[in-house]
Write a protein that holds these residues in place. Structure first.
Motif, PDB file in Angstrom:
ATOM      1  N   LEU A 133       0.798  -1.203  -0.186  1.00 61.87           N
ATOM      2  CA  LEU A 133       0.083   0.082   0.069  1.00 61.87           C
ATOM      3  C   LEU A 133       1.035   1.464   0.131  1.00 61.87           C
ATOM      4  CD1 LEU A 133      -2.826  -0.990   2.868  1.00 61.87           C
ATOM      5  CD2 LEU A 133      -2.937  -0.891  -0.098  1.00 61.87           C
ATOM      6  N   GLU A 134       1.837   0.674   1.022  1.00 60.39           N
ATOM      7  CA  GLU A 134       3.000   2.964   0.757  1.00 60.39           C
ATOM      8  C   GLU A 134       3.875   1.929   1.692  1.00 60.39           C
ATOM      9  OE1 GLU A 134       1.793   5.469   4.739  1.00 60.39           O
ATOM     10  OE2 GLU A 134       0.329   4.849   3.628  1.00 60.39           O
ATOM     11  N   SER A 135       5.194   2.604   1.332  1.00 61.81           N
ATOM     12  CA  SER A 135       6.448   2.609   1.686  1.00 61.81           C
ATOM     13  C   SER A 135       6.715   3.524   2.106  1.00 61.81           C
ATOM     14  CB  SER A 135       7.401   2.197   0.990  1.00 61.81           C
ATOM     15  OG  SER A 135       7.458   2.409   0.041  1.00 61.81           O
ATOM     16  N   HIS A 136       7.915   3.383   3.515  1.00 64.28           N
ATOM     17  CA  HIS A 136       8.358   4.635   4.735  1.00 64.28           C
ATOM     18  C   HIS A 136       9.673   4.095   4.581  1.00 64.28           C
ATOM     19  CE1 HIS A 136       4.172   6.521   5.644  1.00 64.28           C
ATOM     20  NE2 HIS A 136       3.784   4.820   5.649  1.00 64.28           N
ATOM     21  N   ILE A 137      11.251   5.147   4.294  1.00 65.08           N
ATOM     22  CA  ILE A 137      11.996   4.670   4.379  1.00 65.08           C
ATOM     23  C   ILE A 137      12.786   5.518   5.222  1.00 65.08           C
ATOM     24  CG2 ILE A 137      11.945   2.806   2.143  1.00 65.08           C
ATOM     25  CD1 ILE A 137      13.284   5.513   0.602  1.00 65.08           C
ATOM     26  N   GLU A 138      14.255   6.023   5.966  1.00 60.47           N
ATOM     27  CA  GLU A 138      14.948   6.709   5.729  1.00 60.47           C
ATOM     28  C   GLU A 138      13.978   7.481   7.528  1.00 60.47           C
ATOM     29  OE1 GLU A 138      17.905   7.427   5.410  1.00 60.47           O
ATOM     30  OE2 GLU A 138      17.765   6.183   3.068  1.00 60.47           O
ATOM     31  N   MET A 139      13.578   6.474   8.118  1.00 62.08           N
ATOM     32  CA  MET A 139      12.530   6.926   9.637  1.00 62.08           C
ATOM     33  C   MET A 139      13.661   7.039  10.719  1.00 62.08           C
ATOM     34  SD  MET A 139       8.769   5.533   9.237  1.00 62.08           S
ATOM     35  CE  MET A 139       8.137   6.236  10.811  1.00 62.08           C
ATOM     36  N   PHE A 140      14.733   6.306  10.350  1.00 61.87           N
ATOM     37  CA  PHE A 140      15.845   6.308  12.017  1.00 61.87           C
ATOM     38  C   PHE A 140      16.802   6.145  11.709  1.00 61.87           C
ATOM     39  CE2 PHE A 140      11.602   2.928  11.633  1.00 61.87           C
ATOM     40  CZ  PHE A 140      10.881   3.508  12.490  1.00 61.87           C
ATOM     41  N   ILE A 141      17.435   7.113  10.832  1.00 61.51           N
ATOM     42  CA  ILE A 141      18.858   7.388  10.657  1.00 61.51           C
ATOM     43  C   ILE A 141      19.518   7.576  11.702  1.00 61.51           C
ATOM     44  CG2 ILE A 141      20.261   9.099   9.619  1.00 61.51           C
ATOM     45  CD1 ILE A 141      19.294   7.127   7.101  1.00 61.51           C
ATOM     46  N   ARG A 142      18.893   8.469  12.903  1.00 57.44           N
ATOM     47  CA  ARG A 142      19.239   8.760  14.038  1.00 57.44           C
ATOM     48  C   ARG A 142      19.426   8.559  15.232  1.00 57.44           C
ATOM     49  NH1 ARG A 142      21.512  15.082  13.134  1.00 57.44           N
ATOM     50  NH2 ARG A 142      23.118  14.874  11.191  1.00 57.44           N
ATOM     51  N   GLN A 143      17.828   8.313  15.002  1.00 55.06           N
ATOM     52  CA  GLN A 143      17.349   8.199  16.336  1.00 55.06           C
ATOM     53  C   GLN A 143      15.881   7.373  16.515  1.00 55.06           C
ATOM     54  OE1 GLN A 143      16.676   5.860  19.427  1.00 55.06           O
ATOM     55  NE2 GLN A 143      18.469   7.317  19.779  1.00 55.06           N
ATOM     56  N   VAL A 144      15.208   6.980  17.028  1.00 54.94           N
ATOM     57  CA  VAL A 144      13.352   7.176  17.027  1.00 54.94           C
ATOM     58  C   VAL A 144      13.298   8.007  17.806  1.00 54.94           C
ATOM     59  CG1 VAL A 144      11.494   5.146  17.609  1.00 54.94           C
ATOM     60  CG2 VAL A 144      13.910   4.451  17.409  1.00 54.94           C
ATOM     61  N   SER A 145      11.856   8.603  17.404  1.00 53.64           N
ATOM     62  CA  SER A 145      11.641  10.203  17.449  1.00 53.64           C
ATOM     63  C   SER A 145       9.831   9.657  17.935  1.00 53.64           C
ATOM     64  CB  SER A 145      11.278  11.585  17.055  1.00 53.64           C
ATOM     65  OG  SER A 145      10.280  10.413  15.435  1.00 53.64           O
ATOM     66  N   TYR A 146       9.023   9.719  18.628  1.00 56.21           N
ATOM     67  CA  TYR A 146       7.585   9.857  19.261  1.00 56.21           C
ATOM     68  C   TYR A 146       6.645  10.180  18.310  1.00 56.21           C
ATOM     69  CZ  TYR A 146       3.374   8.989  22.462  1.00 56.21           C
ATOM     70  OH  TYR A 146       2.128   8.846  22.571  1.00 56.21           O
ATOM     71  N   ASP A 147       6.901  11.255  17.214  1.00 48.83           N
ATOM     72  CA  ASP A 147       6.292  12.323  16.717  1.00 48.83           C
ATOM     73  C   ASP A 147       5.871  10.728  15.054  1.00 48.83           C
ATOM     74  OD1 ASP A 147       6.007  14.478  17.342  1.00 48.83           O
ATOM     75  OD2 ASP A 147       8.141  15.232  17.029  1.00 48.83           O
ATOM     76  N   GLN A 148       7.266   9.713  15.113  1.00 45.34           N
ATOM     77  CA  GLN A 148       7.266   9.188  14.311  1.00 45.34           C
ATOM     78  C   GLN A 148       6.266   8.186  14.505  1.00 45.34           C
ATOM     79  OE1 GLN A 148      11.058   8.007  14.085  1.00 45.34           O
ATOM     80  NE2 GLN A 148      11.649   9.178  12.271  1.00 45.34           N
ATOM     81  N   ALA A 149       5.975   7.791  15.483  1.00 48.60           N
ATOM     82  CA  ALA A 149       5.394   6.494  16.300  1.00 48.60           C
ATOM     83  C   ALA A 149       3.436   7.286  15.884  1.00 48.60           C
ATOM     84  CB  ALA A 149       5.135   6.491  17.329  1.00 48.60           C
ATOM     85  N   GLN A 150       3.267   8.980  16.187  1.00 48.85           N
ATOM     86  CA  GLN A 150       2.090   9.231  15.723  1.00 48.85           C
ATOM     87  C   GLN A 150       1.116   9.526  14.787  1.00 48.85           C
ATOM     88  OE1 GLN A 150       2.866  12.970  18.538  1.00 48.85           O
ATOM     89  NE2 GLN A 150       1.268  12.818  19.660  1.00 48.85           N
ATOM     90  N   ASP A 151       2.439   9.535  13.660  1.00 47.56           N
ATOM     91  CA  ASP A 151       2.433   9.809  12.147  1.00 47.56           C
ATOM     92  C   ASP A 151       1.441   8.680  11.829  1.00 47.56           C
ATOM     93  OD1 ASP A 151       2.428  12.469  12.189  1.00 47.56           O
ATOM     94  OD2 ASP A 151       4.584  11.940  11.874  1.00 47.56           O
ATOM     95  N   ILE A 152       2.142   6.844  12.372  1.00 48.01           N
ATOM     96  CA  ILE A 152       1.891   5.691  11.512  1.00 48.01           C
ATOM     97  C   ILE A 152       0.296   5.466  12.787  1.00 48.01           C
ATOM     98  CG2 ILE A 152       3.013   3.416  11.472  1.00 48.01           C
ATOM     99  CD1 ILE A 152       4.244   5.590   9.635  1.00 48.01           C
ATOM    100  N   ALA A 153       0.616   5.423  13.441  1.00 42.20           N
ATOM    101  CA  ALA A 153      -0.076   5.052  14.182  1.00 42.20           C
ATOM    102  C   ALA A 153      -1.626   5.492  13.486  1.00 42.20           C
ATOM    103  CB  ALA A 153      -0.636   5.659  15.967  1.00 42.20           C
TER     104      ALA A 153
END
Length: 288
Positions: A133-153
């Motif tokens: 359906l879709e793909s997400h790349i280069e999300m965790f280059i340096r560190q994981v952020s809570y904003d990324q989890a919110q967007d995917i959720a």
């Protein structure tokens, strides 16, 4: 037998490779330490949030909220979580093999849609002509952020509530240690996890809800999904660097062994060349 120049050139090449693998090992070791600290710091909060949600769920009907209501019909949405970079041993291949098994199994009971997070997972599915359906790349280059989890959720909430998916499953590597990552399939939605919905709660106490129990339930359920995704992203990030550190350490050790073997071969070849030259000199002297 290769010439001395070829052996010398190969030794130099292996030494350069060893410097690269050793540097990658040190970088991953530093990132692993920070990622591991974040995983351990987040786990108690995530576990306690799950406990509160389960406790609250035990006091409401499964139909009290759409995120709790089991569904018998509909497609399955599979979220495949891999890394964007390689050189991390079997970190990606293990979860990719499990993904193909899950797709075959889920396809027997209905259609399966896939969201790929990570370049390796996207390329793996594309190579096997599996549509995503879709793909997400280069999300965790340096560190994981809570904003990324919110967007995917937010996207998963929309897919579950509006597109009518029967269930949403996340497939990822759970971090156990630097040398151990466990491939895990977690059903994210619906969130109903009670084995017997009609069973009485174990605890006798209850909460006071403000402004109301449905409003609190809705807020907690959505927050719990975000926290679970955030924890999953951190587990995968830590597992990736643990696997890469282990793989690069093994590669560095193998390079050392190869250098020792090539050095021995080089010395033997040089000794043979010197012996040949001495024989030629002696033979020439005898001829005179």
């Amino acid at each position: 037998m290769p010439s001395l120049r070829d052996i010398r050139r190969r030794i130099s090449s292996v030494k350069n490779t060893q410097q690269i693998t050793n540097a990658m090992k040190m970088v991953s070791a530093a990132k692993l330490q920070r990622a591991q600290d974040r995983v351990m710091a987040t786990r108690p909060y995530s576990e306690r949030m799950s406990y509160v949600v389960e406790h609250l769920e035990a006091r409401v009907k499964p139909s009290a909220h759409p995120l709790l209501t089991p569904r018998e019909e509909g497609k399955t949405l599979l979220v495949l979580l891999t890394s964007d970079r390689g050189l991390c041993g079997g970190f990606n291949s293990n979860v990719q093999r499990r993904a193909m098994d899950e797709i075959r199994e889920l396809s027997e009971s209905g259609e399966v849609d896939i969201i790929a997070i990570g370049k390796k997972g996207r390329d793996f599915l594309g190579y096997r002509q599996v549509e995503t359906l879709e793909s997400h790349i280069e999300m965790f280059i340096r560190q994981v952020s809570y904003d990324q989890a919110q967007d995917i959720a937010a996207k998963l909430f929309k897919a579950f509530e509006e597109d009518g998916y029967r269930q949403i499953i996340v497939l990822y590597n759970k971090f156990n240690s630097a040398i151990s990552q466990e491939v895990t399939a977690l059903r994210l939605l619906p969130m109903s996890g009670l084995e017997d919905p009609d069973a009485d709660p174990q605890e006798s106490y209850d909460y006071l809800y403000e402004p109301s129990a449905p409003a609190v339930l809705d807020s907690l359920l959505r927050k719990q999904v975000e926290i679970q995704l955030f924890q999953i992203f951190q587990e995968s990030f830590a597992g990736e660097h643990g696997a890469r550190m282990t793989a690069m350490d093994s590669a560095t050790s193998n390079a050392s062994e190869m250098i020792a073997s090539l050095t021995l071969t080089f010395n033997r070849a040089r000794q043979a060349a010197i012996t040949t030259e001495l024989i030629e000199v002696v033979s020439g002297a005898d001829a005179l």
